[in-house]
Write a protein that holds these residues in place. Structure first.
Motif, PDB file in Angstrom:
ATOM      1  N   TYR A 197      12.227  37.413  49.837  1.00  0.00           N
ATOM      2  CA  TYR A 197      11.891  38.702  49.256  1.00  0.00           C
ATOM      3  C   TYR A 197      10.849  38.498  48.167  1.00  0.00           C
ATOM      4  O   TYR A 197      10.666  37.394  47.654  1.00  0.00           O
ATOM      5  N   GLU A 222       5.128  49.637  47.783  1.00  0.00           N
ATOM      6  CA  GLU A 222       4.622  48.651  48.739  1.00  0.00           C
ATOM      7  C   GLU A 222       4.445  47.269  48.111  1.00  0.00           C
ATOM      8  O   GLU A 222       4.209  46.287  48.819  1.00  0.00           O
ATOM      9  N   CYS A 266       6.733  45.542  46.786  1.00  0.00           N
ATOM     10  CA  CYS A 266       7.938  44.754  47.067  1.00  0.00           C
ATOM     11  C   CYS A 266       8.063  44.547  48.572  1.00  0.00           C
ATOM     12  O   CYS A 266       7.809  45.467  49.356  1.00  0.00           O
ATOM     13  N   GLU A 267       8.461  43.357  48.974  1.00  0.00           N
ATOM     14  CA  GLU A 267       8.636  43.055  50.395  1.00  0.00           C
ATOM     15  C   GLU A 267       9.928  42.286  50.623  1.00  0.00           C
ATOM     16  O   GLU A 267      10.424  41.602  49.726  1.00  0.00           O
ATOM     17  N   LYS A 288       9.687  41.564  58.670  1.00  0.00           N
ATOM     18  CA  LYS A 288       9.193  41.611  57.289  1.00  0.00           C
ATOM     19  C   LYS A 288       8.545  42.960  57.042  1.00  0.00           C
ATOM     20  O   LYS A 288       7.674  43.397  57.810  1.00  0.00           O
ATOM     21  N   ASP A 337       7.492  46.110  53.763  1.00  0.00           N
ATOM     22  CA  ASP A 337       7.439  46.461  52.345  1.00  0.00           C
ATOM     23  C   ASP A 337       8.472  47.550  52.050  1.00  0.00           C
ATOM     24  O   ASP A 337       8.983  48.212  52.959  1.00  0.00           O
ATOM     25  N   HIS A 386       8.355  50.525  50.627  1.00  0.00           N
ATOM     26  CA  HIS A 386       8.031  51.914  50.982  1.00  0.00           C
ATOM     27  C   HIS A 386       8.396  52.192  52.432  1.00  0.00           C
ATOM     28  O   HIS A 386       9.057  53.193  52.742  1.00  0.00           O
TER      29      HIS A 386
END
Length: 301
Positions: free
Chosen positions: A50, A92, A94-95, A210, A212, A214
């Motif tokens: 993450y 976006e 954060c992933e 994987k 993001d 949003h």
């Protein structure tokens, strides 16, 4: 069983390793890393990696505000503002990367969210395991009479038993034939990429996914909804629990404005205003179709 003893050992070894880093980490997510959270009869989700946290969302949002504006509002208030007004870019930043084991028919629904990076287990290269999703008796339902893509009442008695037997027998027979076709014992054996076409849609596959934050929220808004199909909703519910530990402020805002909120059309807002003035509004005087009215009444009770 979702994971084998060998896989459990691999997970334990991965979790025993630690790495020094200067980037932001979240204790709640560190606890989730690599752990398999079981879903359905053979499925799971695992957090592989993450990036980012609640503060990363605020940091990205404040870039456009200019220097010295951090005191305009606190982080949680800013995140709620961003969620309330449908801002997307800050989320976006954060992933998350997940390892998911799921039935093929669930994967076909899932992949319609074309906003992630996906790498799926290759049945051209490897042999699929003999694992199939068989619904529990309480999830064997008749077709809904009001929703063409939904379930109705639970099947019971002989009909339910017959359906379960068909699902089990067809799955076993298809996999037996799959093994027979690819076997090289006394024959050349059919190519795996061809043999897989005979397998049913309830066989399990796996992928790395994987996405993001949003776009993950968009996925969860649709798939954690009570109207979503049960078999994908339980995966969304499991992911929700992980996200709540990852970005608690963002998830709280998402839960309030998206999962627990409702979007009203212009006609619906007009009806609410008329009702507040004491006017009796019916479907015939609302300007809505019967379906719209039914959904509207479901929102306002």
């Amino acid at each position: 069983m979702p994971i084998s003893p060998e896989q459990a050992q691999e997970i334990a070894e991965a979790r025993s390793q630690t790495h020094t880093t200067m980037r932001a980490t979240v204790p709640g997510m560190e606890a989730h890393l690599y752990t398999a959270h079981e879903v359905l009869d053979h499925g799971f989700i695992r957090v592989i990696d993450y990036m980012g946290d609640d503060s990363a969302i605020c940091q990205a949002a404040r870039v456009s505000y200019g220097k010295g504006t951090k005191s305009v509002q606190n982080d949680e208030g800013l995140i709620r503002y961003l969620m309330r007004h449908w801002h997307s870019t800050p989320f976006e930043m954060c992933e998350i990367k997940l390892h998911v084991k799921l039935p093929v028919f669930v994967a076909r629904q899932w992949i319609r969210h074309r906003t992630a990076n996906v790498n799926e287990y290759s049945a051209r290269y490897s042999i699929l395991d003999r694992e199939f999703y068989i619904p529990a008796p309480e999830h064997i339902n008749a077709q809904s009479v009001v929703n063409n893509q939904g379930r109705g009442k639970i099947l019971e008695g002989e009909e339910a038993a017959r359906v379960l037997e068909i699902l089990k027998a067809d799955s076993t027979r298809a996999y037996d034939n799959y093994e027979a076709m690819i076997s090289d014992d006394g024959q050349d054996g059919l190519a795996r990429e061809l043999a897989r076409m005979n397998l049913p849609a309830n066989i399990y596959t796996q992928w790395y996914w994987k996405v993001d934050l949003h776009n993950l929220f968009h996925f969860l808004r649709l798939r954690a909804d009570s109207h979503a199909q049960y078999e994908i909703r339980v995966y969304a519910d499991a992911i929700c629990k992980v996200v709540a530990d990852w970005v608690p402020a963002a998830y709280s805002a998402f839960e309030d404005y998206r999962l627990g909120g409702a979007q009203l059309s212009g006609k619906a807002v007009d009806c609410v205003r008329r009702m507040l003035k004491g006017e009796e509004v019916t479907q015939e005087t609302s300007g809505m179709s019967k379906g719209e009215w039914r959904e509207f009444m479901g929102v306002i009770g």
